[in-house]
Scaffold this motif. Structure first.
Motif, PDB file in Angstrom:
ATOM      1  N   ASP A 270       0.831  -1.195   0.000  1.00 60.83           N
ATOM      2  CA  ASP A 270       0.000   0.000   0.000  1.00 60.83           C
ATOM      3  C   ASP A 270       0.871   1.252   0.000  1.00 60.83           C
ATOM      4  O   ASP A 270       1.965   1.290   0.587  1.00 60.83           O
ATOM      5  CB  ASP A 270      -0.916   0.012   1.229  1.00 60.83           C
ATOM      6  CG  ASP A 270      -1.876  -1.168   1.229  1.00 60.83           C
ATOM      7  OD1 ASP A 270      -2.323  -1.544   0.130  1.00 60.83           O
ATOM      8  OD2 ASP A 270      -2.178  -1.692   2.323  1.00 60.83           O
ATOM      9  N   LEU A 271       0.366   2.281  -0.649  1.00 68.63           N
ATOM     10  CA  LEU A 271       1.079   3.552  -0.778  1.00 68.63           C
ATOM     11  C   LEU A 271       0.601   4.513   0.292  1.00 68.63           C
ATOM     12  O   LEU A 271      -0.605   4.675   0.501  1.00 68.63           O
ATOM     13  CB  LEU A 271       0.821   4.150  -2.166  1.00 68.63           C
ATOM     14  CG  LEU A 271       1.444   5.513  -2.450  1.00 68.63           C
ATOM     15  CD1 LEU A 271       2.969   5.410  -2.500  1.00 68.63           C
ATOM     16  CD2 LEU A 271       0.887   6.080  -3.756  1.00 68.63           C
ATOM     17  N   THR A 272       1.571   5.122   0.978  1.00 73.76           N
ATOM     18  CA  THR A 272       1.246   6.130   1.993  1.00 73.76           C
ATOM     19  C   THR A 272       1.814   7.472   1.554  1.00 73.76           C
ATOM     20  O   THR A 272       3.020   7.593   1.283  1.00 73.76           O
ATOM     21  CB  THR A 272       1.825   5.751   3.364  1.00 73.76           C
ATOM     22  OG1 THR A 272       1.289   4.485   3.762  1.00 73.76           O
ATOM     23  CG2 THR A 272       1.475   6.792   4.412  1.00 73.76           C
ATOM     24  N   VAL A 273       0.933   8.469   1.460  1.00 75.17           N
ATOM     25  CA  VAL A 273       1.318   9.833   1.065  1.00 75.17           C
ATOM     26  C   VAL A 273       1.117  10.739   2.261  1.00 75.17           C
ATOM     27  O   VAL A 273       0.078  10.696   2.920  1.00 75.17           O
ATOM     28  CB  VAL A 273       0.472  10.323  -0.123  1.00 75.17           C
ATOM     29  CG1 VAL A 273       0.835  11.759  -0.472  1.00 75.17           C
ATOM     30  CG2 VAL A 273       0.658   9.405  -1.329  1.00 75.17           C
ATOM     31  N   SER A 274       2.149  11.566   2.532  1.00 76.69           N
ATOM     32  CA  SER A 274       2.065  12.499   3.656  1.00 76.69           C
ATOM     33  C   SER A 274       2.349  13.919   3.172  1.00 76.69           C
ATOM     34  O   SER A 274       3.196  14.148   2.303  1.00 76.69           O
ATOM     35  CB  SER A 274       3.056  12.123   4.758  1.00 76.69           C
ATOM     36  OG  SER A 274       4.391  12.149   4.266  1.00 76.69           O
ATOM     37  N   VAL A 275       1.635  14.879   3.732  1.00 81.36           N
ATOM     38  CA  VAL A 275       1.783  16.304   3.433  1.00 81.36           C
ATOM     39  C   VAL A 275       1.851  17.050   4.755  1.00 81.36           C
ATOM     40  O   VAL A 275       1.048  16.790   5.653  1.00 81.36           O
ATOM     41  CB  VAL A 275       0.611  16.823   2.585  1.00 81.36           C
ATOM     42  CG1 VAL A 275       0.768  18.318   2.329  1.00 81.36           C
ATOM     43  CG2 VAL A 275       0.512  16.060   1.280  1.00 81.36           C
ATOM     44  N   GLY A 276       2.863  17.952   4.869  1.00 79.57           N
ATOM     45  CA  GLY A 276       2.981  18.655   6.131  1.00 79.57           C
ATOM     46  C   GLY A 276       3.699  19.982   5.996  1.00 79.57           C
ATOM     47  O   GLY A 276       4.002  20.450   4.896  1.00 79.57           O
ATOM     48  N   SER A 277       3.973  20.548   7.152  1.00 80.90           N
ATOM     49  CA  SER A 277       4.647  21.852   7.233  1.00 80.90           C
ATOM     50  C   SER A 277       5.728  21.772   8.290  1.00 80.90           C
ATOM     51  O   SER A 277       5.500  21.234   9.376  1.00 80.90           O
ATOM     52  CB  SER A 277       3.633  22.944   7.579  1.00 80.90           C
ATOM     53  OG  SER A 277       4.279  24.185   7.747  1.00 80.90           O
ATOM     54  N   GLN A 278       6.906  22.343   7.963  1.00 84.34           N
ATOM     55  CA  GLN A 278       8.049  22.303   8.873  1.00 84.34           C
ATOM     56  C   GLN A 278       8.502  23.729   9.189  1.00 84.34           C
ATOM     57  O   GLN A 278       8.637  24.572   8.291  1.00 84.34           O
ATOM     58  CB  GLN A 278       9.183  21.513   8.227  1.00 84.34           C
ATOM     59  CG  GLN A 278      10.358  21.257   9.157  1.00 84.34           C
ATOM     60  CD  GLN A 278      11.434  20.447   8.478  1.00 84.34           C
ATOM     61  OE1 GLN A 278      12.235  21.002   7.713  1.00 84.34           O
ATOM     62  NE2 GLN A 278      11.444  19.133   8.727  1.00 84.34           N
ATOM     63  N   TYR A 279       8.723  24.003  10.484  1.00 85.48           N
ATOM     64  CA  TYR A 279       9.150  25.348  10.891  1.00 85.48           C
ATOM     65  C   TYR A 279      10.449  25.222  11.671  1.00 85.48           C
ATOM     66  O   TYR A 279      10.563  24.432  12.608  1.00 85.48           O
ATOM     67  CB  TYR A 279       8.079  26.001  11.767  1.00 85.48           C
ATOM     68  CG  TYR A 279       8.467  27.374  12.249  1.00 85.48           C
ATOM     69  CD1 TYR A 279       8.416  28.472  11.377  1.00 85.48           C
ATOM     70  CD2 TYR A 279       8.909  27.566  13.560  1.00 85.48           C
ATOM     71  CE1 TYR A 279       8.779  29.730  11.824  1.00 85.48           C
ATOM     72  CE2 TYR A 279       9.273  28.824  14.004  1.00 85.48           C
ATOM     73  CZ  TYR A 279       9.201  29.905  13.134  1.00 85.48           C
ATOM     74  OH  TYR A 279       9.566  31.160  13.581  1.00 85.48           O
TER      75      TYR A 279
END
Length: 417
Positions: A270-279
């Motif tokens: 299975d494919l896992t896609v992640s989207v986020g923000s880094q500070y």
């Protein structure tokens, strides 16, 4: 003498009334509701706990089907790098797994087969309950008739005892014959007690089958419980594939094949896609983060589960063949049992029971006139009692054969429609 009761007189009239009351079976004088077969079936459908438990299987399967179609939940992540004051880098992300290879569709297919299995299991449970109620009802009817026959045997013994005592008093018979008549009376009373116990047991078994803790009826009514002819052997064997057992066996094959398809989809990662923000506290800057992860099927390719699922499918096919063989044998045996028992019942009705009754009447009249010994009367009575018991056994065998078939096919009155 017994034959002088028809003379006028108050005392003889009272005696005649007592004999009339003795001629009425004790269960017929009992007070309370009468249970018919239709009422017993309706009560069982509404109150039987095993059938109620089987109904829940439909809802259980529906819940599993709904769960099988649900998409995986997204995941929220929070991560801190370099925890020194003023040096932290914080990342917040949302990840979503995407199932590949048709896993969701395969799960829905398996769950759909589970719903079919639950419905067929409920149908099979209904057929089993229908057969159980009919069997218990017929057993109660036969126990009821057995008690009636035992009471008739008691009346025969009482009549014989009266005749013997009259002949002993007249000095034309030995006192030994009086003793024999007393022994015969004791044996018949014991048989009557056993018949009463059997009736109580069968009533309780019938009540339990309908879902009642106690038998609240006083007797069962034979109306609507006739035993008509069965469909032909050819017709029953042709309809065998449509029985719940055979349909259940076929759906179990489909379910195992669906399980095999599901196991094969598990080979595809299975494919896992992640989207986020880094500070970053150091750079005072926020950047976007995108990630993709995919397991490498290097060692685990679900090969063990695929092999097990394939063998379960083979096992289900063999079980289906075994079920067909078992059901065909059961049908043939039950039909043979029903035909034999039906012929025996007809023989008893037409010749055996009337002849045995005539023999008792003739022996009793001959003994009254001094032509026969009391042993001849005893032999005739025992022959009649044995014939009646064999008659009840033949009726029980015929009912059992029908119950065996209705457990497979359901109500046989619908089999020819």
């Amino acid at each position: 003498m017994f034959c002088s009761l028809d003379r006028p007189g108050t005392g003889r009239g009272r005696m005649l009334l007592m004999l009339v009351l003795l001629a009425v079976p004790s269960w017929a004088m009992a007070q309370g509701p009468v249970l018919t077969l239709d009422k017993a079936l309706q009560t069982a459908q509404a109150n039987n706990p095993e059938l109620a438990a089987a109904r829940w299987g439909i809802d259980i399967a529906e819940g599993e089907r709904r769960q099988a179609g649900v998409l995986p939940n997204p995941e929220v992540g929070w991560e801190v790098e370099d925890t020194r004051n003023g040096k932290e880098t914080t990342t917040v992300s949302v990840s979503q797994m995407f199932e590949l290879g048709g896993k969701r569709g395969a799960r829905l297919d398996v769950a759909g087969r589970g719903s079919q299995l639950a419905e067929l299991e409920l149908e099979r449970q209904r057929n089993a309950l229908h057969a159980d109620v009919k069997g218990a009802f017929q057993a109660a009817l036969q126990a009821q008739e057995g008690l009636q026959l035992a009471e008739q045997s008691l009346r025969l013994s009482e009549r014989a005892l009266q005749v013997v005592q009259g002949r002993v008093k007249a000095g034309v018979a030995s006192p030994v014959e009086d003793t024999r008549a007393q022994v015969q009376m004791s044996e018949v009373r014991l048989e009557l007690g056993r018949a009463q116990q059997a009736l109580t047991v069968t009533y309780q078994q019938l009540a339990a089958t309908t879902g009642a803790p106690l038998a609240e009826f006083s007797r069962v009514d034979s109306a609507g419980s006739e035993d008509p002819a069965l469909p032909s052997r050819t017709l029953l064997l042709e309809r065998l594939e449509q029985t719940p057992d055979m349909r259940l066996a076929r759906v179990q094959i489909d379910q195992q094949e669906a399980e095999l398809s599901l196991a094969r989809t598990q080979r595809i990662p299975d494919l896992t896609v992640s989207v986020g923000s880094q500070y970053s506290e150091t750079d005072r800057e926020r950047i976007n983060v995108v990630g993709v992860s995919l397991p490498i099927p290097l060692f685990d390719r679900n090969q063990g589960n695929i092999l097990a699922a394939a063998r379960r499918a083979d096992q289900a096919r063999d079980q289906r063949n075994g079920a067909e063989l078992r059901l065909r044998s059961e049908v043939v045996q039950a039909l043979a049992q029903w035909n034999t028992a039906s012929q025996e019942v007809r023989d008893f009705d037409r010749s055996i029971l009337p002849s045995a009754q005539n023999a008792v009447d003739a022996a009793t009249r001959g003994f009254e006139r001094g032509k026969f010994a009391f042993l001849d009367v005893l032999d005739a009575q025992r022959t009649l009692v044995a014939a009646r018991l064999q008659y009840l056994e033949a009726q029980a065998q015929r009912s059992e054969a029908r119950v065996r078939l209705e457990r497979i096919f359901g109500d046989l009155s619908l089999a020819t429609r």
